[in-house]
Write an enzyme that holds these catalytic residues in place. Structure first.
Site, short mmCIF file in Angstrom:
data_model
loop_
_atom_site.label_atom_id
_atom_site.label_comp_id
_atom_site.label_asym_id
_atom_site.label_seq_id
_atom_site.Cartn_x
_atom_site.Cartn_y
_atom_site.Cartn_z
N LYS A 182 -10.59 -9.55 -3.63
CA LYS A 182 -11.65 -8.50 -4.76
C LYS A 182 -12.10 -10.14 -5.35
O LYS A 182 -13.24 -9.55 -5.81
CB LYS A 182 -10.71 -9.36 -6.43
CG LYS A 182 -9.60 -7.81 -5.62
CD LYS A 182 -8.21 -8.37 -6.55
CE LYS A 182 -7.20 -6.40 -7.02
NZ LYS A 182 -6.39 -6.50 -7.56
N LYS A 229 -7.41 6.96 2.79
CA LYS A 229 -6.39 6.60 1.97
C LYS A 229 -6.71 7.18 0.96
O LYS A 229 -7.98 6.92 -0.27
CB LYS A 229 -5.57 5.74 1.98
CG LYS A 229 -4.70 5.33 1.32
CD LYS A 229 -4.03 4.14 1.90
CE LYS A 229 -4.09 3.60 0.34
NZ LYS A 229 -3.58 1.98 0.94
N LYS A 280 -7.81 5.33 -6.26
CA LYS A 280 -8.61 5.66 -7.54
C LYS A 280 -9.68 5.01 -7.17
O LYS A 280 -10.71 4.86 -7.59
CB LYS A 280 -8.08 4.79 -8.56
CG LYS A 280 -6.46 5.90 -9.41
CD LYS A 280 -7.32 7.20 -9.73
CE LYS A 280 -6.75 8.30 -10.17
NZ LYS A 280 -5.69 7.52 -11.66
#
Length: 331
Positions: A113, A196, A199
């Site tokens: 991240k 996959k 979102k």
């Protein structure tokens, strides 16, 4: 003796998607039976990203409503919001003081991240949240933590911290075990069926959201990427789009993929997509209706969450008291 289960989910979107449900939440529902299940909406973890207060509040309530609508029973399980139980923060600080900087630095999610936005822009909470996650688990003396394979590193850190504390300060925490969720139906993006369903994918058109209208989900399925030819056949390599739709149909209808191949032999993709859309829409319809019903009576929904927090706090406060005592803090 019933085993204690602990798992959590972040309220980071308006709706869970079909991949969340089939990959994890459906198994949460099953694990309620015969276990002492604690399920937590981990809203404090959501603070490591961008914060829109009105949106966060809406998503916390929406997450709670959906979990109940999907089958999490407040009577069978302890369903609560993380920030309603202050002991999470109390034990989280202790875990930060037990963990080493090197351990925290090796956590892959922080690396992934922070790499996107640069380490300088990453928040300290993103770096330390694995220690709060360890506290989430250890507070409730959980036997098992249902997680996906990608969370295995977090379970190992939790076990290491618990063992270290117990060795230095006396037996305090049960050493939890990861309960790697059995490989349920793997659902892929409708537009990019080799990725996959997520979102974070490029297009919302590829994600089947539980709270979407029936019309929106039907349109997404009918617009799903398919493959060359007209044969409805399961072949993940050559026909990933059709294989994904077959998996979705089978997971929700209970039919076997082989039977579905026979049922649609000689029929085109249009007929098949229409059938998949009908199965998805009818499966999700009562879930969406129940979630909306709960959201309309916000006061009652919050009462359910407060009752869950009261139950959770009974366990959590005893764990914090023992850890404080063993550390030499004056109670």
């Amino acid at each position: 003796m019933a085993k204690r289960i602990l798992s959590g989910i972040q309220p980071t979107s308006d709706s869970f998607h079909l991949g969340n449900y089939l990959g994890a939440l459906k198994q949460w529902v099953e694990l309620q039976e015969g276990n002492d299940a604690f399920y937590c909406i981990v809203d404090l973890h959501a603070l490591t990203g961008e914060i829109d207060p009105a949106l966060l509040r809406k998503r916390i309530l929406s997450s709670a409503a959906q979990l109940i609508a999907l089958g999490i029973s407040p009577d069978k399980s302890t369903l609560f919001v993380q920030s309603h139980v202050a002991e999470h923060n109390q034990l989280g600080w202790i875990m930060e003081c037990i963990a080493g900087f090197g351990e925290a630095n090796r956590m892959t999610q922080f690396k992934d991240k922070s790499a996107k936005g640069g380490a300088d822009s990453a928040r300290v909470g993103l770096f330390t949240y694995p220690m709060l996650q360890a506290a989430d688990i250890l507070l409730y003396q959980a036997h098992y933590v249902p997680v996906g394979e990608d969370q295995r590193q977090h379970i190992e850190l939790t076990r290491d911290l618990a063992t270290r504390f117990n060795t230095r300060f006396g037996e305090t925490f049960r050493i939890p075990e990861g309960y790697i969720l059995k490989s349920g139906a793997k659902i892929y993006d409708l537009q990019e069926p080799t990725n996959k369903m997520s979102k974070s994918s490029g297009s919302a058109a590829g994600v089947l959201e539980i709270m979407d209208t029936p019309e929106a989900n039907a349109k997404k399925i009918k617009s799903a990427t398919t493959d060359a030819g007209r044969e409805v056949k399961f072949d993940e390599k050559e026909k990933p789009g059709i294989s994904n739709l077959l998996t979705i149909h089978a997971a929700l209808s209970g039919k076997k993929i082989g039977d579905l191949e026979n049922e649609f032999a000689g029929k085109g993709y249009g007929d098949f997509k229409g059938a998949v859309a009908e199965v998805v829409v009818e499966y999700l319809r009562p879930i969406r209706a129940r979630a909306n019903e709960l959201l309309e009576d916000e006061r009652h929904l919050v009462q359910i969450l407060h009752a869950g927090a009261d139950k959770a706090r009974t366990v959590a406060s005893a764990t914090v008291a023992q850890s404080y005592k063993n550390l030499g803090l004056v109670l």
